[in-house]
Motif scaffolding. Structure first.
Motif, PDB file in Angstrom:
ATOM      1  N   SER A 247      -0.295  12.653 -10.783  1.00  0.00           N
ATOM      2  CA  SER A 247       0.507  12.450  -9.568  1.00  0.00           C
ATOM      3  C   SER A 247      -0.086  11.343  -8.709  1.00  0.00           C
ATOM      4  CB  SER A 247       0.594  13.743  -8.761  1.00  0.00           C
ATOM      5  OG  SER A 247       1.320  14.706  -9.463  1.00  0.00           O
ATOM      6  N   ALA A 248      -1.400  11.287  -8.624  1.00  0.00           N
ATOM      7  CA  ALA A 248      -2.046  10.236  -7.841  1.00  0.00           C
ATOM      8  C   ALA A 248      -1.680   8.863  -8.389  1.00  0.00           C
ATOM      9  CB  ALA A 248      -3.562  10.424  -7.845  1.00  0.00           C
ATOM     10  N   MET A 249      -1.728   8.711  -9.698  1.00  0.00           N
ATOM     11  CA  MET A 249      -1.392   7.428 -10.315  1.00  0.00           C
ATOM     12  C   MET A 249       0.101   7.120 -10.193  1.00  0.00           C
ATOM     13  SD  MET A 249      -4.278   6.294 -11.202  1.00  0.00           S
ATOM     14  CE  MET A 249      -4.029   4.980 -12.353  1.00  0.00           C
ATOM     15  N   PHE A 250       0.944   8.145 -10.133  1.00  0.00           N
ATOM     16  CA  PHE A 250       2.379   7.951  -9.946  1.00  0.00           C
ATOM     17  C   PHE A 250       2.655   7.347  -8.572  1.00  0.00           C
ATOM     18  CE2 PHE A 250       6.324   9.697  -8.109  1.00  0.00           C
ATOM     19  CZ  PHE A 250       7.251   9.090  -8.954  1.00  0.00           C
TER      20      PHE A 250
ATOM     21  N   PRO B 274      -9.138   2.118  -8.168  1.00  0.00           N
ATOM     22  CA  PRO B 274      -9.753   0.842  -7.768  1.00  0.00           C
ATOM     23  C   PRO B 274      -9.914   0.695  -6.256  1.00  0.00           C
ATOM     24  CG  PRO B 274      -8.131   0.448  -9.458  1.00  0.00           C
ATOM     25  CD  PRO B 274      -8.000   1.899  -9.054  1.00  0.00           C
ATOM     26  N   CYS B 275      -8.998   1.278  -5.483  1.00  0.00           N
ATOM     27  CA  CYS B 275      -9.115   1.216  -4.028  1.00  0.00           C
ATOM     28  C   CYS B 275     -10.366   1.947  -3.555  1.00  0.00           C
ATOM     29  CB  CYS B 275      -7.870   1.822  -3.384  1.00  0.00           C
ATOM     30  SG  CYS B 275      -7.902   1.829  -1.586  1.00  0.00           S
ATOM     31  N   LEU B 276     -10.585   3.134  -4.094  1.00  0.00           N
ATOM     32  CA  LEU B 276     -11.787   3.878  -3.720  1.00  0.00           C
ATOM     33  C   LEU B 276     -13.045   3.146  -4.166  1.00  0.00           C
ATOM     34  CD1 LEU B 276     -10.603   7.505  -4.502  1.00  0.00           C
ATOM     35  CD2 LEU B 276     -10.755   6.385  -2.279  1.00  0.00           C
TER      36      LEU B 276
ATOM     37  N   GLY C  98       0.803  -1.221   0.000  1.00  0.00           N
ATOM     38  CA  GLY C  98       0.000   0.000   0.000  1.00  0.00           C
ATOM     39  C   GLY C  98       0.831   1.263   0.000  1.00  0.00           C
ATOM     40  N   CYS C  99       2.142   1.118  -0.136  1.00  0.00           N
ATOM     41  CA  CYS C  99       3.037   2.270  -0.069  1.00  0.00           C
ATOM     42  C   CYS C  99       2.680   3.292  -1.140  1.00  0.00           C
ATOM     43  CB  CYS C  99       4.480   1.825  -0.268  1.00  0.00           C
ATOM     44  SG  CYS C  99       5.658   3.126   0.060  1.00  0.00           S
ATOM     45  N   GLY C 100       2.488   4.519  -0.720  1.00  0.00           N
ATOM     46  CA  GLY C 100       2.158   5.602  -1.617  1.00  0.00           C
ATOM     47  C   GLY C 100       0.667   5.871  -1.738  1.00  0.00           C
ATOM     48  N   MET C 101      -0.162   5.042  -1.093  1.00  0.00           N
ATOM     49  CA  MET C 101      -1.608   5.195  -1.228  1.00  0.00           C
ATOM     50  C   MET C 101      -2.097   6.505  -0.608  1.00  0.00           C
ATOM     51  SD  MET C 101      -4.077   3.472  -2.684  1.00  0.00           S
ATOM     52  CE  MET C 101      -3.787   1.727  -2.705  1.00  0.00           C
ATOM     53  N   SER C 102      -1.553   6.891   0.545  1.00  0.00           N
ATOM     54  CA  SER C 102      -2.016   8.140   1.161  1.00  0.00           C
ATOM     55  C   SER C 102      -1.574   9.349   0.331  1.00  0.00           C
ATOM     56  CB  SER C 102      -1.542   8.261   2.610  1.00  0.00           C
ATOM     57  OG  SER C 102      -0.138   8.198   2.678  1.00  0.00           O
TER      58      SER C 102
ATOM     59  N   LEU D 146      -5.149  12.979  -5.472  1.00  0.00           N
ATOM     60  CA  LEU D 146      -6.444  12.755  -6.110  1.00  0.00           C
ATOM     61  C   LEU D 146      -7.475  13.780  -5.637  1.00  0.00           C
ATOM     62  CD1 LEU D 146      -7.931  10.918  -8.107  1.00  0.00           C
ATOM     63  CD2 LEU D 146      -8.641   9.543  -6.159  1.00  0.00           C
ATOM     64  N   ILE D 147      -7.484  14.065  -4.327  1.00  0.00           N
ATOM     65  CA  ILE D 147      -8.469  15.046  -3.838  1.00  0.00           C
ATOM     66  C   ILE D 147      -8.129  16.462  -4.299  1.00  0.00           C
ATOM     67  CG2 ILE D 147      -9.229  13.679  -1.862  1.00  0.00           C
ATOM     68  CD1 ILE D 147      -7.532  15.466  -0.068  1.00  0.00           C
TER      69      ILE D 147
END
Length: 133
Positions: free
Chosen positions: A56-59, A66-68, A39-43, A49-50
């Motif tokens: 950048s979110a996809m990077f 898919p997580c959301l 999950g590294c980088g998810m936060s 994303l917000i």
């Protein structure tokens, strides 16, 4: 949602918040063994994303969308069945976990140890190895 469930969620939130201040990150895996977790980088991805910065979110983590969708899906399943112990939740969880592992292995092969999948030299294991050498 009943009182017991709220107590459990509150406990998890408090432990997570304290963990942030004790180990300076939400990822104890990275602080113990030094390598990033699946999950590294998810936060960071969620943060971008917000702020509507999809690139950048996809990077930071390609599975942010898919997580959301996964959390929305299990939320809908919970509202319908009043339990997380049902077939749709189990199927969604298996699909998401498989995707998480596949993306993690791909990122470890193609990106590690570059940014954002960096090795933590200050990890417990890293310090032990440095002490032994």
């Amino acid at each position: 949602m009943n009182y017991t469930t709220l107590k459990k969620l509150g406990f998890v939130a408090i432990v997570g918040f304290l963990l942030l201040f004790v180990v300076d990150t939400f990822c104890p895996i990275e602080n113990i063994i030094g390598i990033p977790c699946p999950g590294c980088g998810m936060s960071s991805a969620f943060y971008h994303l917000i702020h509507l910065d999809l690139n950048s979110a996809m990077f930071f983590h390609p599975l942010i969308i898919p997580c959301l969708l996964y959390f929305v899906g299990i939320g809908i399943a919970y509202l319908r069945y009043q339990s997380f112990n049902n077939k749709p939740v189990k199927i969604l969880t298996i699909i998401f976990m498989v995707a998480l592992v596949v993306v993690y292995v791909y990122r470890m092969i193609t990106i590690f140890p570059e940014y954002p999948m960096m090795y933590n030299n200050d990890s417990l294991l890293g310090r032990i190895i440095e002490f032994i050498n």
